[in-house]
Write an enzyme that holds these catalytic residues in place. Sequence first.
Site, PDB file in Angstrom:
ATOM      1  N   ASN A  41     -92.693 -65.064   6.303  1.00  0.00           N
ATOM      2  CA  ASN A  41     -92.968 -65.506   4.934  1.00  0.00           C
ATOM      3  C   ASN A  41     -94.325 -64.994   4.461  1.00  0.00           C
ATOM      4  O   ASN A  41     -94.479 -64.557   3.316  1.00  0.00           O
ATOM      5  CB  ASN A  41     -92.960 -67.039   4.851  1.00  0.00           C
ATOM      6  CG  ASN A  41     -91.588 -67.644   5.070  1.00  0.00           C
ATOM      7  OD1 ASN A  41     -90.573 -66.969   4.920  1.00  0.00           O
ATOM      8  ND2 ASN A  41     -91.546 -68.920   5.426  1.00  0.00           N
ATOM      9  N   ASN A 183    -103.503 -77.394   5.742  1.00  0.00           N
ATOM     10  CA  ASN A 183    -103.268 -78.384   4.693  1.00  0.00           C
ATOM     11  C   ASN A 183    -104.094 -79.628   5.024  1.00  0.00           C
ATOM     12  O   ASN A 183    -104.793 -79.682   6.037  1.00  0.00           O
ATOM     13  CB  ASN A 183    -101.769 -78.668   4.499  1.00  0.00           C
ATOM     14  CG  ASN A 183    -101.135 -79.337   5.714  1.00  0.00           C
ATOM     15  OD1 ASN A 183    -101.803 -80.009   6.492  1.00  0.00           O
ATOM     16  ND2 ASN A 183     -99.835 -79.149   5.877  1.00  0.00           N
ATOM     17  N   LEU A 222    -104.104 -78.546  -0.955  1.00  0.00           N
ATOM     18  CA  LEU A 222    -103.900 -79.950  -1.323  1.00  0.00           C
ATOM     19  C   LEU A 222    -102.584 -80.148  -2.066  1.00  0.00           C
ATOM     20  O   LEU A 222    -102.446 -81.092  -2.848  1.00  0.00           O
ATOM     21  CB  LEU A 222    -105.059 -80.429  -2.214  1.00  0.00           C
ATOM     22  CG  LEU A 222    -106.487 -80.203  -1.694  1.00  0.00           C
ATOM     23  CD1 LEU A 222    -107.503 -80.575  -2.764  1.00  0.00           C
ATOM     24  CD2 LEU A 222    -106.725 -81.015  -0.424  1.00  0.00           C
ATOM     25  N   ASP A 247     -88.552 -76.979  -4.361  1.00  0.00           N
ATOM     26  CA  ASP A 247     -88.582 -76.920  -2.894  1.00  0.00           C
ATOM     27  C   ASP A 247     -89.954 -76.385  -2.484  1.00  0.00           C
ATOM     28  O   ASP A 247     -90.331 -75.277  -2.892  1.00  0.00           O
ATOM     29  CB  ASP A 247     -87.457 -75.976  -2.415  1.00  0.00           C
ATOM     30  CG  ASP A 247     -87.372 -75.865  -0.904  1.00  0.00           C
ATOM     31  OD1 ASP A 247     -88.195 -76.480  -0.204  1.00  0.00           O
ATOM     32  OD2 ASP A 247     -86.479 -75.138  -0.422  1.00  0.00           O
ATOM     33  N   THR A 249     -90.840 -75.615   0.542  1.00  0.00           N
ATOM     34  CA  THR A 249     -90.777 -74.799   1.771  1.00  0.00           C
ATOM     35  C   THR A 249     -91.408 -73.431   1.517  1.00  0.00           C
ATOM     36  O   THR A 249     -91.033 -72.738   0.570  1.00  0.00           O
ATOM     37  CB  THR A 249     -89.316 -74.592   2.214  1.00  0.00           C
ATOM     38  OG1 THR A 249     -88.672 -75.854   2.303  1.00  0.00           O
ATOM     39  CG2 THR A 249     -89.250 -73.886   3.560  1.00  0.00           C
ATOM     40  N   GLY A 252     -97.107 -73.007   1.513  1.00  0.00           N
ATOM     41  CA  GLY A 252     -98.328 -72.704   2.271  1.00  0.00           C
ATOM     42  C   GLY A 252     -98.349 -71.256   2.754  1.00  0.00           C
ATOM     43  O   GLY A 252     -99.395 -70.607   2.779  1.00  0.00           O
ATOM     44  N   ASP A 253     -97.193 -70.751   3.130  1.00  0.00           N
ATOM     45  CA  ASP A 253     -97.104 -69.345   3.566  1.00  0.00           C
ATOM     46  C   ASP A 253     -97.386 -68.398   2.396  1.00  0.00           C
ATOM     47  O   ASP A 253     -98.065 -67.383   2.559  1.00  0.00           O
ATOM     48  CB  ASP A 253     -95.710 -69.050   4.130  1.00  0.00           C
ATOM     49  CG  ASP A 253     -95.392 -69.911   5.341  1.00  0.00           C
ATOM     50  OD1 ASP A 253     -96.329 -70.292   6.056  1.00  0.00           O
ATOM     51  OD2 ASP A 253     -94.203 -70.193   5.552  1.00  0.00           O
ATOM     52  N   GLY A 288     -85.571 -72.438  -0.855  1.00  0.00           N
ATOM     53  CA  GLY A 288     -85.851 -71.470   0.209  1.00  0.00           C
ATOM     54  C   GLY A 288     -87.292 -71.004   0.160  1.00  0.00           C
ATOM     55  O   GLY A 288     -88.005 -71.198  -0.828  1.00  0.00           O
TER      56      GLY A 288
HETATM   57  O1  RIB Z   1     -93.437 -72.608   6.465  1.00  0.00           O
HETATM   58  C1  RIB Z   1     -92.056 -72.603   6.254  1.00  0.00           C
HETATM   59  C2  RIB Z   1     -91.346 -72.021   7.445  1.00  0.00           C
HETATM   60  O2  RIB Z   1     -91.530 -72.873   8.541  1.00  0.00           O
HETATM   61  C3  RIB Z   1     -89.852 -71.899   7.277  1.00  0.00           C
HETATM   62  O3  RIB Z   1     -89.465 -70.675   6.703  1.00  0.00           O
HETATM   63  C4  RIB Z   1     -89.320 -72.134   8.672  1.00  0.00           C
HETATM   64  O4  RIB Z   1     -88.720 -71.019   9.243  1.00  0.00           O
HETATM   65  C5  RIB Z   1     -90.521 -72.618   9.486  1.00  0.00           C
HETATM   66  O5  RIB Z   1     -90.999 -71.656  10.303  1.00  0.00           O
END
Ligand code: RIB
Length: 320
Positions: A41, A183, A222, A247, A249, A252-253, A288
């Site tokens: 990511n 975080n 934050l 979402d 997810t 942070g990446d 996603g």
């Molecule tokens: O930071 C999100 C990621 O954490 C997801 O894509 C998942 O694969 C986990 O590694």
Amino acid sequence: MIVVFGSLNIDLVMAVPALPRPGETVLCPSYRALPGGKGNNQAVAAARAGGTVRMFGRVGADGFGTALRDNLVANGIADGDLRTAEAPTGCAAITVDPHGENAIAVASGANLEVRATDVPDAALIPGGFLVAQMEVPDEENWAVLRRAKAAGMRTVLNLAPAPAPTPALTAALRDTVDILVVNELEAAALAGGPNEGSASADAAALCCRLAESLRVVCVVTLGGRGVLACDGERVWSVGALPVTVVDTTGAGDTFTGALVAALDAGEPLPLALSWASTAAALACCGHGAQDSMPHAPQIRASRAKMPPVGELPVELVRHE
Ligand code: RIB
């Protein structure tokens, strides 16, 4: 040049009415298999934000591995730096509730075979950035971070998932990391003390404490409240772009990848923080980790709506 060392997973994403509690089964109509893994990511986020990226990691000799290789190439990152592992490709089961909150379990698989020696010395170019996270074996991370620093690279560690704080962890961070991204919960756990394991009421003081004790530039994300950063002398605070969260997810990446892309392009830290905060907010607008991860023109257009970056001398926020 940005070198990412880390994990690649296929994420099995399920939009559930509520996150399952222990012992509970929650039904939802379908799932999607999407590219993920924190290393992957961050590499894709950095490339979309304008960086030139190499990605070192391992995938299995299976369909998930092929899909992850294809996805890297589709994002402008050659897959030739990936090695094929004996174990199956890493896989994450991700449930997401209607508020965008998630719960994630990861089967590491091929990521446990990643080795620092996968990265040749020739890839460690002085002046470039080495980016790592905590989803591959710790000792391989420290080894590659140490080599990168010795080679004159700037090293960035996203300490996620956060390990338990130990004197060895503190020493490794001090020795090998220039920029630490965490975080609020990870920051509190790392600092120990009364706030351990919970979000700190005074995140700025915590950020300064970590910057000073670990001798790093400490960046604390934050969520919907933005970002703080401290280099031991000054503290910056950056707001968040208001968005409708679908979402979180990969937010942070996205932040870490976009931050490094901006720094590698020569942006000063406060502007790079604002760029990365904008990118992270945009990444929350779809399901996603990578579907809604923005490209540079989109970040540029939205950054114009961001409030100015605040700056204070560290003396004003330090807690003795
Ligand atoms: O930071 C999100 C990621 O954490 C997801 O894509 C998942 O694969 C986990 O590694």
